[in-house]
Design a protein around this motif. Structure first.
Motif, PDB file in Angstrom:
ATOM      1  N   PHE A 143       7.425  -4.342   8.024  1.00 58.59           N
ATOM      2  CA  PHE A 143       6.417  -5.147   8.702  1.00 58.59           C
ATOM      3  C   PHE A 143       5.541  -4.300   9.629  1.00 58.59           C
ATOM      4  N   LYS A 144       6.171  -3.382  10.359  1.00 54.07           N
ATOM      5  CA  LYS A 144       5.421  -2.539  11.290  1.00 54.07           C
ATOM      6  C   LYS A 144       4.481  -1.605  10.532  1.00 54.07           C
ATOM      7  N   LEU A 145       4.984  -1.023   9.457  1.00 51.73           N
ATOM      8  CA  LEU A 145       4.162  -0.118   8.660  1.00 51.73           C
ATOM      9  C   LEU A 145       3.021  -0.865   7.979  1.00 51.73           C
ATOM     10  N   GLN A 146       3.310  -2.043   7.481  1.00 54.88           N
ATOM     11  CA  GLN A 146       2.295  -2.881   6.842  1.00 54.88           C
ATOM     12  C   GLN A 146       1.157  -3.174   7.836  1.00 54.88           C
ATOM     13  N   LYS A 147       1.514  -3.508   9.068  1.00 46.09           N
ATOM     14  CA  LYS A 147       0.536  -3.834  10.107  1.00 46.09           C
ATOM     15  C   LYS A 147      -0.312  -2.619  10.468  1.00 46.09           C
ATOM     16  N   VAL A 148       0.341  -1.481  10.654  1.00 50.89           N
ATOM     17  CA  VAL A 148      -0.376  -0.252  11.024  1.00 50.89           C
ATOM     18  C   VAL A 148      -1.335   0.172   9.915  1.00 50.89           C
ATOM     19  N   CYS A 149      -0.893   0.065   8.683  1.00 50.00           N
ATOM     20  CA  CYS A 149      -1.748   0.440   7.550  1.00 50.00           C
ATOM     21  C   CYS A 149      -2.997  -0.443   7.506  1.00 50.00           C
ATOM     22  N   LYS A 150      -2.819  -1.721   7.765  1.00 47.38           N
ATOM     23  CA  LYS A 150      -3.963  -2.636   7.757  1.00 47.38           C
ATOM     24  C   LYS A 150      -4.935  -2.292   8.877  1.00 47.38           C
ATOM     25  N   GLU A 151      -4.392  -2.002  10.058  1.00 52.20           N
ATOM     26  CA  GLU A 151      -5.230  -1.681  11.219  1.00 52.20           C
ATOM     27  C   GLU A 151      -6.009  -0.388  11.020  1.00 52.20           C
ATOM     28  N   ARG A 152      -5.418   0.581  10.350  1.00 52.06           N
ATOM     29  CA  ARG A 152      -6.043   1.902  10.206  1.00 52.06           C
ATOM     30  C   ARG A 152      -6.689   2.115   8.832  1.00 52.06           C
ATOM     31  N   ASN A 153      -6.757   1.050   8.052  1.00 52.54           N
ATOM     32  CA  ASN A 153      -7.386   1.126   6.736  1.00 52.54           C
ATOM     33  C   ASN A 153      -6.711   2.170   5.834  1.00 52.54           C
ATOM     34  N   ILE A 154      -5.381   2.129   5.842  1.00 59.07           N
ATOM     35  CA  ILE A 154      -4.554   3.015   5.022  1.00 59.07           C
ATOM     36  C   ILE A 154      -3.836   2.156   3.986  1.00 59.07           C
ATOM     37  N   HIS A 155      -3.701   2.646   2.777  1.00 58.04           N
ATOM     38  CA  HIS A 155      -2.990   1.896   1.746  1.00 58.04           C
ATOM     39  C   HIS A 155      -1.493   1.856   2.056  1.00 58.04           C
ATOM     40  N   PHE A 156      -0.888   0.700   1.858  1.00 59.57           N
ATOM     41  CA  PHE A 156       0.562   0.570   1.998  1.00 59.57           C
ATOM     42  C   PHE A 156       1.156   0.371   0.608  1.00 59.57           C
ATOM     43  N   ILE A 157       1.956   1.338   0.178  1.00 62.86           N
ATOM     44  CA  ILE A 157       2.545   1.346  -1.160  1.00 62.86           C
ATOM     45  C   ILE A 157       4.046   1.103  -1.039  1.00 62.86           C
ATOM     46  N   GLU A 158       4.599   0.333  -1.968  1.00 67.08           N
ATOM     47  CA  GLU A 158       6.054   0.156  -2.039  1.00 67.08           C
ATOM     48  C   GLU A 158       6.623   0.900  -3.242  1.00 67.08           C
ATOM     49  N   ASP A 159       7.592   1.753  -2.992  1.00 64.04           N
ATOM     50  CA  ASP A 159       8.438   2.263  -4.066  1.00 64.04           C
ATOM     51  C   ASP A 159       9.625   1.305  -4.118  1.00 64.04           C
ATOM     52  N   ALA A 160       9.509   0.329  -5.014  1.00 66.59           N
ATOM     53  CA  ALA A 160      10.526  -0.723  -5.146  1.00 66.59           C
ATOM     54  C   ALA A 160      11.413  -0.473  -6.355  1.00 66.59           C
ATOM     55  N   ALA A 161      11.555   0.797  -6.742  1.00 61.83           N
ATOM     56  CA  ALA A 161      12.297   1.157  -7.947  1.00 61.83           C
ATOM     57  C   ALA A 161      13.704   0.588  -7.966  1.00 61.83           C
ATOM     58  N   GLN A 162      14.307   0.415  -6.762  1.00 62.63           N
ATOM     59  CA  GLN A 162      15.699  -0.033  -6.668  1.00 62.63           C
ATOM     60  C   GLN A 162      15.834  -1.458  -6.121  1.00 62.63           C
ATOM     61  N   ALA A 163      14.710  -2.141  -5.945  1.00 64.08           N
ATOM     62  CA  ALA A 163      14.730  -3.364  -5.133  1.00 64.08           C
ATOM     63  C   ALA A 163      14.465  -4.652  -5.900  1.00 64.08           C
ATOM     64  N   HIS A 164      14.773  -4.713  -7.184  1.00 68.12           N
ATOM     65  CA  HIS A 164      14.554  -5.935  -7.966  1.00 68.12           C
ATOM     66  C   HIS A 164      15.314  -7.107  -7.346  1.00 68.12           C
TER      67      HIS A 164
END
Length: 376
Positions: A143-164
């Motif tokens: 959540f914190k990273l998602q918020k910071v990325c939005k504020e700074r116009n940075i892409h937020f990527i998920e490596d969800a390879a293990q998270a099905h």
């Protein structure tokens, strides 16, 4: 070949699954669907997007391809992408192969990316932050990273390879970032043997990735072989999609069973002086791809070998040696990431899989406790 009393993992297909896959594959072989990326590929994409709560899904031939599709589609070339050092090499490879520069950051107690350390590493050249859901854990740092990325116009990527099937506060893994990459390798909670999937809510991004997975071509009038970018052959075969459709239908049941087995381990190890549990932020939303423990007082290698001698196969690590200490990244070898280095050296993954019995789980726990007692 070792006859394990308890193997590390084991894929599961019911007899109904096998009958469905076999019959539909015969249909494909009779020419009623294209062998690659046909009607079953489209069905798998649609159902996977619906499951994760995203608008689009793009099938491909591996989780590595999924991550590189994202990095290429976002055009990270010449830019930095911050990621945890505690991850599989594919996370960094995807960035490098797309022309980007991986920037390694430390992890937190849950073994996932430490938000504060990642934020400190943001520069004007940062294109994205890649959150890796290690062991299936969707960290509260998301959540914190998602918020910071939005504020700074940075892409937020998920490596969800293990998270099905994992989630955090009711949001499924794969629905937090601008795009997310999944793997369907043989060891995963749901598998197609080999295969991958990208999820996203961005229609333009989805179309770009569909082009990139097939050599970068787009249809232009009567022209099929019309290329607008340098792409690859990353298509997903129809037989893999058939497996994926059936595995996805069973995913909630797979996760529920793994949570039950994890509860057995939790109860067995409660208050054990030599075992520290790696706690997910949302236990009810954790898929338990890995059951993670820390051994602060014992030689991890010795415990591993003792388990093998007792015919219990430890599950693969996440990960034994962090990327910043790997010989393939010499420029990062002097970097010091204390939490990452500690957890990589001291953690152990215990066997956990859908068809594992309660008795096997209790046996693993008893065996481990006996080993730790003898090595006190």
């Amino acid at each position: 070949m070792t006859e394990w009393k308890v193997p590390a993992t084991k894929p599961y297909f019911s007899e109904e699954d096998i009958a469905y896959i076999t019959e539909k594959f015969k249909d494909i072989l009779r020419g009623n669907s294209f062998l690659t990326m046909g009607k079953y590929g489209s069905e798998f994409e649609e159902k996977f997007a619906r499951f994760t709560g995203t608008k689009f899904a793009v099938g491909c031939n591996s989780g590595t391809s999924a991550l590189e599709l994202i990095c290429r589609a976002l055009n990270v070339s010449g830019m930095e992408v911050i990621l945890p050092s505690n991850t599989f090499v594919a996370s960094a490879n995807a960035i490098i192969n797309a022309g980007g520069i991986p920037v390694f950051a430390d992890c937190g107690d849950d073994m996932c990316l430490d938000a504060d350390d990642a934020i400190k590493r943001i520069t004007p050249k940062t294109a994205a932050i890649m959150q890796v859901h290690i062991g299936g854990i969707v960290s509260s740092s998301t959540f914190k990273l998602q918020k910071v990325c939005k504020e700074r116009n940075i892409h937020f990527i998920e490596d969800a390879a293990q998270a099905h099937g994992s989630e955090l506060n009711g949001v499924k893994a794969g629905a937090f970032g601008v795009a997310s990459g999944f793997s369907f390798f043989s060891t995963k909670v749901m598998t197609t043997g080999e295969g991958g999937m990208v999820t996203t809510n961005d229609a333009a991004l989805a179309e770009k990735m569909k082009s990139l997975r097939e050599f970068g071509k787009v249809k232009s009038g009567i022209y099929i072989n019309y290329y607008t970018a340098m792409g690859y052959n990353w298509r997903l075969p129809e037989v893999a999609s058939l497996m994926g459709i059936r595995q996805l239908a069973s995913l909630p049941v797979f996760v529920k069973r793994r949570q039950h087995l994890a509860k057995i381990y939790d109860d067995e190890f409660a208050s054990h002086p030599d075992i520290k549990l790696v706690e997910p932020a949302d236990k009810k939303g954790h898929n338990y791809f890995k059951y993670l423990i820390i051994l602060p007082n014992h030689d991890r290698a010795a415990v591993h070998k003792a388990l093998e001698s007792a015919s219990v196969q430890p599950s693969g690590y996440v990960y034994e040696l962090p990327l910043h200490k790997q010989p393939v990244f010499p420029e990062s070898n002097k970097l010091h990431l204390p939490k990452t280095e500690y957890v990589c050296e001291h953690h152990l993954c215990l066997p956990i899989f859908y068809s594992m019995t309660d008795e096997q789980a209790h046996h693993v726990a008893a065996t481990l406790k006996e080993i730790l007692k003898k090595k006190a």
